[in-house]
Design an enzyme around this catalytic site. Structure first.
Site, PDB file in Angstrom:
ATOM      1  N   GLU A 286      46.236  10.022 -10.331  1.00  0.00           N
ATOM      2  CA  GLU A 286      46.976   8.879  -9.785  1.00  0.00           C
ATOM      3  C   GLU A 286      47.797   8.169 -10.854  1.00  0.00           C
ATOM      4  OE1 GLU A 286      44.714   6.028  -7.493  1.00  0.00           O
ATOM      5  OE2 GLU A 286      44.780   7.289  -5.723  1.00  0.00           O
ATOM      6  N   HIS A 307      31.945  32.579 -11.687  1.00  0.00           N
ATOM      7  CA  HIS A 307      31.732  33.670 -10.732  1.00  0.00           C
ATOM      8  C   HIS A 307      32.599  33.509  -9.490  1.00  0.00           C
ATOM      9  CE1 HIS A 307      28.200  35.254 -12.960  1.00  0.00           C
ATOM     10  NE2 HIS A 307      28.245  34.032 -13.429  1.00  0.00           N
ATOM     11  N   LYS A 421      49.242   7.117   4.621  1.00  0.00           N
ATOM     12  CA  LYS A 421      48.674   5.989   5.361  1.00  0.00           C
ATOM     13  C   LYS A 421      49.637   5.539   6.457  1.00  0.00           C
ATOM     14  CE  LYS A 421      46.015   4.003   1.568  1.00  0.00           C
ATOM     15  NZ  LYS A 421      45.936   2.916   0.612  1.00  0.00           N
TER      16      LYS A 421
END
Ligand code: PA5
Length: 431
Positions: A286, A307, A421
């Site tokens: 951010e 793995h 948002k």
């Protein structure tokens, strides 16, 4: 000042990083450091994090310790309601400092960091409403995920508790003057702790945001702050990469980014560091990812992910560099026992400790990746203690600020977060 708990080991960088190139970054480092110290950088209204451990709010801390004590005495569970910077630091500290498979007393549950129905339904069944406290945390006071979770929790409690008891069980941590949560807390007379307006969410772990739940988990917040204070002194006093490794880390990141790397992969060989890396991803992602720039912060848990993702790291597209966060001292030591029949052919390892085997995995991996053209930075963290973690928190906060300023972006805003948002609000017809 106590022992230095974190330093960069450049054993795998000697052939990759030219000392001259590194030194050429010195003027840019110095400029970023000056801007930070003088408060002249972009986003300078959010520089409160710099001073948190140096000048803690003593009254708020005393009140916080008292509240933590009450919760520890009266509750079976504390529910931390928050998302992003309002819960990641807490989780990082508790997961780093408490044993992997044990449950703290009281239990710490996290809610409000996703919108999943099954998770919500599970959480709502996980506690006895007569023995729970809720710490709702939101700087803006209006973030949808924690707001929804908080409403669900209040609904659940109100069915069982009278209003005086309910009032007593809710603690709000928010901005002192503005936002919906601040308004609600005033109206409902909830106990309230403050996030200083000049401290952004992802830099708030050393405010009441992190300190209250961390104290409820029985951890030493004084030692956490002491570690951060000692690291703050190192970061701010020294302009020299040799002694100030937060500067060295910022410089190396800049060098790799400017030479074409696009992903910083943080790797830890200890599950206790998993949530620390989650916190680190938010802090760096951010703070730097804007204006079309920035390294993408990713993380892996080794040896587990060797793995699964090991193949890509070794042989895939060469856009990565790797930062290994290595824990020097585990809390407990376990040795491989000798076997009489040796049917598993492990007697070669008998007598060796798991940490020695893990260290061989770390050294072997670092060499393999470095030979495969993935530069490897090693961050050595001395121990699993509050003091060491305090140093680590401040180290990364300081380093990201310097690194983002060198990149030419404002480290302290997050304009891109609003886009999803707004779309979501439209889809939900929410005003
Ligand atoms: O760093 C930030 O400011 C954000 O990531 C916030 O921590 C996150 O969005 C939560 O915001 P709030 O605490 O306002 O609910």
């Amino acid at each position: 000042m106590g022992t230095r708990m974190i330093h960069i080991d450049n054993a795998f960088l000697r052939e990759v990083v030219e000392p001259k190139k590194l030194a050429s970054l010195q003027p840019r480092l110095a400029q970023a450091q000056r801007q930070l110290a003088e408060g002249t950088c972009p986003g300078s209204e959010f520089l409160g994090w710099r001073d948190l451990p140096l000048h803690p709010d003593v009254q708020e801390l005393a009140r916080l310790q008292k509240t933590a004590k009450t919760i520890r005495e009266e509750a079976d569970a504390l529910i931390v309601v928050g998302i992003g910077g309002s819960y990641l630091g807490t989780r990082a500290a508790i997961d780093f400092l408490t044993p992997a498979l044990s449950v703290t007393k009281p239990r710490i549950l996290y809610f409000g960091h996703n919108l999943d129905s099954d998770y919500a339904a599970d959480i709502l069944e996980q506690f006895d409403p007569h023995k729970v406290f809720i710490n709702v945390i939101s700087k803006s006071g209006g973030t949808l995920e924690p707001a929804v979770a908080f409403r669900l929790l209040r609904d659940r409690l109100s069915r069982v508790l009278d209003s005086a008891t309910m009032q007593n069980r809710i603690i709000a941590t928010t901005d002192p003057d503005s936002g919906l949560l601040c308004e609600m807390a005033k109206n409902e007379k909830w106990t309230t702790f403050h996030i200083p307006p000049n401290v952004g969410g992802r830099f708030s772990v050393l405010t009441s945001v992190g300190l209250l739940p961390i104290a409820v988990a029985g951890l030493k917040i004084d030692a956490l702050l002491e570690g951060a204070r000692d690291m703050a002194k190192i970061c701010r006093a020294s302009q020299d990469m040799e002694s100030n490794h937060a500067l060295l880390y910022a410089a190396l990141r800049t060098l790799f980014y400017e030479s074409g790397k696009r992903i910083e992969l943080m790797a830890a060989f200890h599950p206790a560091l998993h949530s620390v890396m989650e916190w680190w991803k938010q802090l760096f992602g951010e703070s730097e990812g804007k204006d079309g720039k920035g390294l993408f912060p990713a993380s892996v848990d080794f040896t587990t992910d060797l793995h699964s993702l090991g193949q890509y790291i070794q042989d895939g597209s060469r856009t990565l560099f790797e930062t290994i966060l290595w824990l020097e001292k585990t809390r407990r030591s376990i040795a491989i026992p000798e076997s009489t029949d040796n049917s598993d052919h492990l007697n070669d390892l008998a007598g060796k400790t798991l940490q020695e085997i893990n260290e061989a995995a770390f050294q072997g991996t670092a060499k393999a990746h470095s030979d495969g053209d993935v530069p490897v930075v090693i961050l050595r963290l001395q121990e699993r203690s509050e003091y060491a973690l305090g140093q680590l928190f401040y180290f990364f906060e300081y380093a990201v600020a310097i690194s983002a300023l060198m990149l030419g972006v404002n480290p302290f805003d997050q304009p891109g977060v609003t886009t999803y948002k707004n779309n979501m609000k439209k889809l939900l017809n929410q005003k």
